[in-house]
Design a protein around this motif. Structure first.
Motif, short mmCIF file in Angstrom:
data_model
loop_
_atom_site.label_atom_id
_atom_site.label_comp_id
_atom_site.label_asym_id
_atom_site.label_seq_id
_atom_site.Cartn_x
_atom_site.Cartn_y
_atom_site.Cartn_z
N CYS A 72 -4.20 6.38 6.35
CA CYS A 72 -4.61 5.02 6.72
C CYS A 72 -4.08 3.97 5.76
N SER A 73 -3.55 4.39 4.61
CA SER A 73 -2.91 3.48 3.66
C SER A 73 -3.80 2.29 3.34
N GLN A 74 -4.96 2.58 2.78
CA GLN A 74 -5.95 1.53 2.56
C GLN A 74 -5.76 0.83 1.22
N VAL A 75 -6.31 -0.40 1.15
CA VAL A 75 -6.42 -1.13 -0.10
C VAL A 75 -7.78 -1.82 -0.12
N LEU A 112 -17.34 -15.85 -11.52
CA LEU A 112 -16.53 -14.65 -11.35
C LEU A 112 -16.30 -13.95 -12.69
N TYR A 113 -16.31 -12.61 -12.63
CA TYR A 113 -16.17 -11.80 -13.84
C TYR A 113 -15.07 -10.76 -13.72
N GLY A 114 -14.12 -10.94 -12.81
CA GLY A 114 -13.00 -10.01 -12.78
C GLY A 114 -12.65 -9.57 -11.38
N ILE A 115 -11.62 -8.72 -11.32
CA ILE A 115 -11.05 -8.29 -10.05
C ILE A 115 -10.71 -6.81 -10.12
N ARG A 116 -10.84 -6.15 -8.96
CA ARG A 116 -10.41 -4.75 -8.82
C ARG A 116 -9.56 -4.65 -7.56
N ILE A 117 -8.41 -3.98 -7.68
CA ILE A 117 -7.56 -3.67 -6.53
C ILE A 117 -7.36 -2.16 -6.53
N SER A 118 -7.78 -1.51 -5.46
CA SER A 118 -7.78 -0.05 -5.39
C SER A 118 -6.94 0.41 -4.21
N THR A 169 0.83 -1.19 0.00
CA THR A 169 0.00 0.00 0.00
C THR A 169 0.87 1.25 0.00
N SER A 170 0.22 2.40 -0.09
CA SER A 170 0.92 3.67 -0.26
C SER A 170 1.73 4.03 0.98
N ALA A 171 2.89 4.63 0.74
CA ALA A 171 3.64 5.23 1.84
C ALA A 171 2.91 6.49 2.29
N LEU A 172 3.28 7.01 3.45
CA LEU A 172 2.65 8.21 3.98
C LEU A 172 2.87 9.38 3.03
N ARG A 173 1.78 10.07 2.69
CA ARG A 173 1.85 11.21 1.78
C ARG A 173 0.67 12.12 2.09
N PRO A 174 0.61 13.34 1.55
CA PRO A 174 -0.52 14.23 1.84
C PRO A 174 -1.86 13.57 1.54
N SER A 232 -23.56 -10.62 -7.39
CA SER A 232 -23.09 -9.62 -6.44
C SER A 232 -21.58 -9.79 -6.30
N ARG A 233 -21.00 -9.25 -5.24
CA ARG A 233 -19.54 -9.22 -5.18
C ARG A 233 -19.05 -9.56 -3.77
N HIS A 234 -17.75 -9.85 -3.69
CA HIS A 234 -17.02 -9.88 -2.43
C HIS A 234 -16.09 -8.67 -2.42
N GLU A 235 -15.91 -8.06 -1.25
CA GLU A 235 -15.02 -6.90 -1.17
C GLU A 235 -14.43 -6.79 0.22
N ILE A 236 -13.13 -6.57 0.30
CA ILE A 236 -12.46 -6.36 1.58
C ILE A 236 -11.72 -5.03 1.53
N LEU A 237 -11.91 -4.22 2.54
CA LEU A 237 -11.23 -2.93 2.67
C LEU A 237 -10.33 -3.02 3.89
N LEU A 238 -9.02 -3.08 3.65
CA LEU A 238 -8.04 -3.22 4.71
C LEU A 238 -7.43 -1.87 5.05
N MET A 239 -7.24 -1.61 6.34
CA MET A 239 -6.70 -0.35 6.84
C MET A 239 -5.61 -0.63 7.87
N LYS A 240 -4.83 0.40 8.16
CA LYS A 240 -3.90 0.32 9.28
C LYS A 240 -4.69 0.09 10.57
N PRO A 241 -4.06 -0.50 11.59
CA PRO A 241 -4.80 -0.82 12.82
C PRO A 241 -5.53 0.37 13.43
N GLY A 242 -4.96 1.57 13.38
CA GLY A 242 -5.61 2.72 13.98
C GLY A 242 -6.77 3.27 13.19
#
Length: 443
Positions: free
Chosen positions: A323-326, A409-415, A314-319, A335-345
């Motif tokens: 939380c550096s999410q993915v 399944l019809y594809g993947i997205r990573i954001s 994930t991204s380094a700290l920047r303006p 329908s879909r499956h989706e996971i949003l991961l964040m830093k612990p805080g």
């Protein structure tokens, strides 16, 4: 006329607040604490889907005093009425006609009737030889009251309306054309339909016989939902195909534009974009922005039995990026499956979606999901027989079962929020065969 409607609306707003307070279990609104408003915010979100902050609820219920009384928008009033046990705001107002009175204005001390709390008691008999007649009248009154309550709270009959899209498959971008088809003898209110398109755009009303075109500007598989009186009645997938991976930047603060980037490719350091490429495309890198990597194509795997491995950073700290999410999304047929991961805080902002199940970090404890991937790591998602297990860096984080299959399944997205990178992606079907792989074999 506008002034009169405003007063009329406040009359019913006060009344629906009393209903909500009763269902909430604490009818003494004046005694509510900050914790009560926070708890009510979560309850309304789970039961009605409306997102109301505690401060907004305080304005609605009169806790926060302002120079001009706050009057919420229609969607908010619909949610309050639904929690009170009615179909929507119009249904609530229709079933609570305002009693006639001499003046048009509402004094500060006027008492607005709340929900009935007692069954009517029969009056004492005027003549001693009428007890049987009065008992019968009382029984009829009680029966009538119970019947009325049952009718009032009866669920809305199912509406067999269908959402039709004449061109559900296209490239990027894509303008999808929608219409609705009603049963031959439809007796409902044809003006109460609207479509939620499944992207970040606002919902739009649609009438039978009319055509509604919607512009989808980013590749993905969207799930447009037809609503009748704010209840979902049908879903139509809209599928924007890609030719390999695409990269698109966008910002929460700029919902009217997206910024297509040149087609990314895996290199020695994985797949990523550079600050120069972002700046050249028009992205303001001093504010929060996201970059979506999407690869949509039909896969020989079902979303209810597969394994996904993804090595990423994930991204380094920047303006604008703390939380550096993915976000990892897998598009299924329905329908879909989706996971949003964040830093612990930052886990308050995390969420997990598995078909019809949604776990939101603002209402649930997702602290086990908190993880920092700024230095890289491996995400492993295994789904078998509609049971999902999420593991990061060989550490089990979460597991959950769901009921509604999502199909092929019809594809993947990573954001990524900010600038992240994908080193490797691999997906196996139920037989253990690799059906999607980029960036090399995952060990």
């Amino acid at each position: 006329m506008e002034q009169y409607e405003h007063k009329e609306s406040f009359y019913h707003l006060d009344m629906v607040c009393r209903y909500v307070a009763g269902n909430f279990g604490n009818p003494e609104i004046g005694s509510w604490t900050n914790g009560d408003y926070l708890r009510l915010s979560g309850i309304l979100s789970r039961h009605t889907g409306i997102q109301l902050s505690p401060s907004t609820l305080k304005r609605i219920f009169g806790k926060l005093k302002t120079t001009e009384r706050y009057y919420p928008q229609k969607a908010t009033r619909d949610g309050l009425a639904q929690y009170a046990g009615f179909a929507d705001w119009d249904d609530f107002v229709e079933k609570h006609p305002r009693p006639a009175r001499s003046g048009e204005g509402r004094g500060a001390g006027e008492v607005v009737p709340g929900p009935p709390t007692k069954l009517p008691q029969p009056r004492a008999p005027l003549i001693s030889w009428w007890p049987a007649l009065l008992l019968m009248a009382g029984a009829c009154a009680i029966f009538g009251w119970q019947w009325w309550q049952k009718v009032r709270n009866a669920p809305e009959p199912e509406v067999a309306a269908k959402l039709i899209c004449s061109n559900p498959v296209g490239g990027n971008p894509h303008s999808a054309v929608f219409r609705i088809r009603l049963p031959e003898h439809f007796k409902g209110d044809s003006s109460r339909f609207h479509i939620a398109f499944g992207d970040r755009s606002r919902e739009q009303p649609i009438r039978p016989g009319a055509v509604l075109t919607h512009y989808y500007e980013m590749p993905a598989r969207y799930y447009a939902v037809l609503h009748y009186k704010n209840r979902p009645v049908d879903t139509m997938p809209v599928y924007l195909k890609t030719n390999g991976w695409t990269a698109t930047a966008w910002s929460y603060l700029d919902t009217t534009r997206v910024y297509p980037l040149k087609a990314p490719a895996f290199g020695p350091g994985g797949m990523s974009v550079t600050p120069r490429e972002l700046h050249a495309s028009g992205v303001d890198t001093l504010h929060t922005f996201l970059v979506d990597y999407v690869n949509t194509r039909e896969l020989d795997a079902t979303g209810d039995d597969f394994e996904l491995h993804a090595r990423l950073a994930t991204s380094a700290l920047r303006p604008g990026i703390r939380c550096s999410q993915v976000i990892i999304s897998l598009y299924g047929e329905k329908s879909r499956h989706e996971i949003l991961l964040m830093k612990p805080g930052c886990v308050s902002w995390a969420h997990l979606v598995f078909s019809e199940k949604r776990i939101d970090g603002r209402q649930e404890d997702l602290s086990p999901v908190g993880t920092d991937l700024t230095n890289g790591g491996t995400v492993h998602l295994r789904v078998k027989d509609r049971h999902a297990e999420l593991t990061v860096n060989d550490k089990p984080l979460y597991n959950i079962a769901y009921d509604q299959p999502i199909g092929k399944l019809y594809g993947i997205r990573i954001s990524f929020a900010g600038i992240g990178s994908i080193q490797q992606v691999q997906l196996k079907n139920a037989d253990g065969r690799v059906v999607f792989e980029d960036g090399g074999e995952i060990k």
